[in-house]
Design an enzyme around this catalytic site. Structure first.
Site, PDB file in Angstrom:
ATOM      1  N   LYS A   1       0.857  -1.205   0.000  1.00 21.14           N
ATOM      2  CA  LYS A   1       0.000   0.000   0.000  1.00 21.14           C
ATOM      3  C   LYS A   1       0.890   1.252   0.000  1.00 21.14           C
ATOM      4  O   LYS A   1       1.978   1.216  -0.576  1.00 21.14           O
ATOM      5  CB  LYS A   1      -0.987  -0.039   1.183  1.00 21.14           C
ATOM      6  CG  LYS A   1      -1.799  -1.349   1.186  1.00 21.14           C
ATOM      7  CD  LYS A   1      -2.976  -1.335   2.109  1.00 21.14           C
ATOM      8  CE  LYS A   1      -3.708  -2.680   2.030  1.00 21.14           C
ATOM      9  NZ  LYS A   1      -4.880  -2.726   2.895  1.00 21.14           N
TER      10      LYS A   1
ATOM     11  N   HIS B   1      -8.847  -3.335  -5.947  1.00 18.29           N
ATOM     12  CA  HIS B   1      -8.778  -3.352  -4.487  1.00 18.29           C
ATOM     13  C   HIS B   1      -9.892  -2.465  -3.925  1.00 18.29           C
ATOM     14  O   HIS B   1     -10.207  -1.422  -4.497  1.00 18.29           O
ATOM     15  CB  HIS B   1      -7.406  -2.850  -4.025  1.00 18.29           C
ATOM     16  CG  HIS B   1      -7.143  -3.144  -2.591  1.00 18.29           C
ATOM     17  ND1 HIS B   1      -7.716  -2.404  -1.576  1.00 18.29           N
ATOM     18  CD2 HIS B   1      -6.420  -4.112  -1.992  1.00 18.29           C
ATOM     19  CE1 HIS B   1      -7.341  -2.922  -0.418  1.00 18.29           C
ATOM     20  NE2 HIS B   1      -6.551  -3.954  -0.636  1.00 18.29           N
TER      21      HIS B   1
ATOM     22  N   GLU C   1     -11.183 -10.383  -0.759  1.00 19.20           N
ATOM     23  CA  GLU C   1     -10.841  -9.563   0.398  1.00 19.20           C
ATOM     24  C   GLU C   1     -12.116  -8.938   0.973  1.00 19.20           C
ATOM     25  O   GLU C   1     -12.566  -7.888   0.479  1.00 19.20           O
ATOM     26  CB  GLU C   1      -9.877  -8.438  -0.007  1.00 19.20           C
ATOM     27  CG  GLU C   1      -8.566  -8.918  -0.574  1.00 19.20           C
ATOM     28  CD  GLU C   1      -7.446  -7.891  -0.397  1.00 19.20           C
ATOM     29  OE1 GLU C   1      -6.383  -8.283   0.079  1.00 19.20           O
ATOM     30  OE2 GLU C   1      -7.669  -6.702  -0.682  1.00 19.20           O
TER      31      GLU C   1
ATOM     32  N   GLY D   1      -7.374  -4.544   7.346  1.00 17.49           N
ATOM     33  CA  GLY D   1      -6.753  -3.600   8.278  1.00 17.49           C
ATOM     34  C   GLY D   1      -7.496  -3.457   9.592  1.00 17.49           C
ATOM     35  O   GLY D   1      -7.253  -2.528  10.356  1.00 17.49           O
TER      36      GLY D   1
ATOM     37  N   SER E   1      -6.453  -8.979   7.100  1.00 17.22           N
ATOM     38  CA  SER E   1      -5.882  -9.316   8.412  1.00 17.22           C
ATOM     39  C   SER E   1      -5.301 -10.734   8.447  1.00 17.22           C
ATOM     40  O   SER E   1      -5.382 -11.414   9.473  1.00 17.22           O
ATOM     41  CB  SER E   1      -6.915  -9.116   9.525  1.00 17.22           C
ATOM     42  OG  SER E   1      -7.318  -7.755   9.565  1.00 17.22           O
TER      43      SER E   1
HETATM   44  P1  13P Z   1      -4.411  -6.219   5.793  1.00 18.89           P
HETATM   45  O1  13P Z   1      -3.632  -7.515   5.677  1.00 18.89           O
HETATM   46  O2  13P Z   1      -3.580  -5.110   6.370  1.00 18.89           O
HETATM   47  O3  13P Z   1      -5.726  -6.408   6.454  1.00 18.89           O
HETATM   48  O4  13P Z   1      -4.724  -5.765   4.285  1.00 18.89           O
HETATM   49  C1  13P Z   1      -5.243  -6.671   3.384  1.00 18.89           C
HETATM   50  C2  13P Z   1      -5.233  -6.056   2.046  1.00 18.89           C
HETATM   51  O5  13P Z   1      -5.953  -5.115   1.777  1.00 18.89           O
HETATM   52  C3  13P Z   1      -4.303  -6.606   1.052  1.00 18.89           C
HETATM   53  O6  13P Z   1      -4.554  -6.102  -0.222  1.00 18.89           O
END
Ligand code: 13P
Length: 255
Positions: A11, A96, A168, A174, A214
């Site tokens: 990110k 995403h 996701e 997150g 996560s």
């Molecule tokens: P996290 O692993 O920080 O929850 O993020 C997942 C994500 O958005 C991967 O693209």
């Protein structure tokens, strides 16, 4: 056999020097990961060249987190799929939820982006997933089905085979709240069935479907143990080399 993949989505984190340290730390630990597991890192655009240079002698692939939906021209601030291909990028994360939500990316735009990545021999990592209100309203299967239909169903069978999918759930990104392994398996199986209905079972069985949200060393073993979970798209935990590697070591031996 489907490819087992662990992809890190950095990110908008790290500076170039911190990113260089991170990739070097990952490289130093990489021989702990079974050779059949494909590792991909997706740093910010600014880091791609130095990260790819560091990873050059390894099997680690370097991807991007986005690309333009235009081929080239007067689109200030954009980076094209062709440009990414020209610096050795192999994968591009598309769709995403952060881009859908904060940058208003819709299925029409995502289809253009997916097509451009494929035309430039890049692998799209196509993300889908429902929001919390959609899960609570029992709409999660409908939402994910539409996201897949509106983009991947517009591709030919030979192109869709070249994609990787990441499920996701937005409520797990997150937040520290992971989908249970049963919830992940149920949705991955649903996605595979959706693909099978359109493209046939052989193609559906060949596409890697990653879980994201996560995912960390403490839950990766259980998630990757599910028959239709082929790996992970990792956010926060991909910024810590030891955690990223530990996740990549979480596939069951039998898979
Ligand atoms: P996290 O692993 O920080 O929850 O993020 C997942 C994500 O958005 C991967 O693209």
């Amino acid at each position: 056999m489907r490819k087992q993949i662990v992809a890190g989505n950095w990110k908008m984190n790290t500076t170039v020097s911190i990113g260089a340290k991170l990739i070097n730390d990952i490289i130093a630990l990489k021989n702990e990961v079974p050779t059949e597991v494909e590792l991909i890192v997706n740093p910010p655009f600014t880091h791609i060249i130095p990260v790819a240079e560091a990873a050059k002698q390894t099997t680690i692939k370097v991807g991007a987190q986005n690309c333009s939906n235009h081929t080239k021209g007067a689109y200030t601030g954009e980076v094209s799929a062709e440009m990414l291909a020209s610096i050795g990028v192999s994968h591009v994360i598309l769709g995403h939820s952060e881009r859908r939500e904060y940058f208003m990316e819709d299925s029409k735009m995502l289809l253009e982006k997916v097509k451009l990545t494929l035309a430039n021999q890049l692998t799209p990592i196509f993300c889908c997933g429902e929001r919390l209100d959609e899960r609570e309203g029992n709409q999660h299967f409908n939402v994910v089905k539409s996201q897949i239909e509106e983009v991947l169903f517009a591709l030919s069978a030979s192109d869709v085979k070249r994609a990787v999918i990441a499920y996701e759930p937005v409520w797990a990104i997150g937040t520290g709240k992971t989908a249970s392994s049963e919830q992940a398996q149920e949705m991955h199986l649903f996605i595979r069935k959706t693909l099978a209905d359109k493209f046939g079972n052989d193609i559906a069985q060949s596409i890697s479907i990653l879980y994201g949200g996560s995912c960390k060393p403490s839950n990766a073993v259980e998630l990757f143990n599910q028959p239709d979970v082929d790996g992970g798209l990792i956010g926060g935990a991909s910024l810590v080399a030891e955690d990223f590697i530990a996740i990549a070591k979480s596939f069951p031996k039998s898979k």
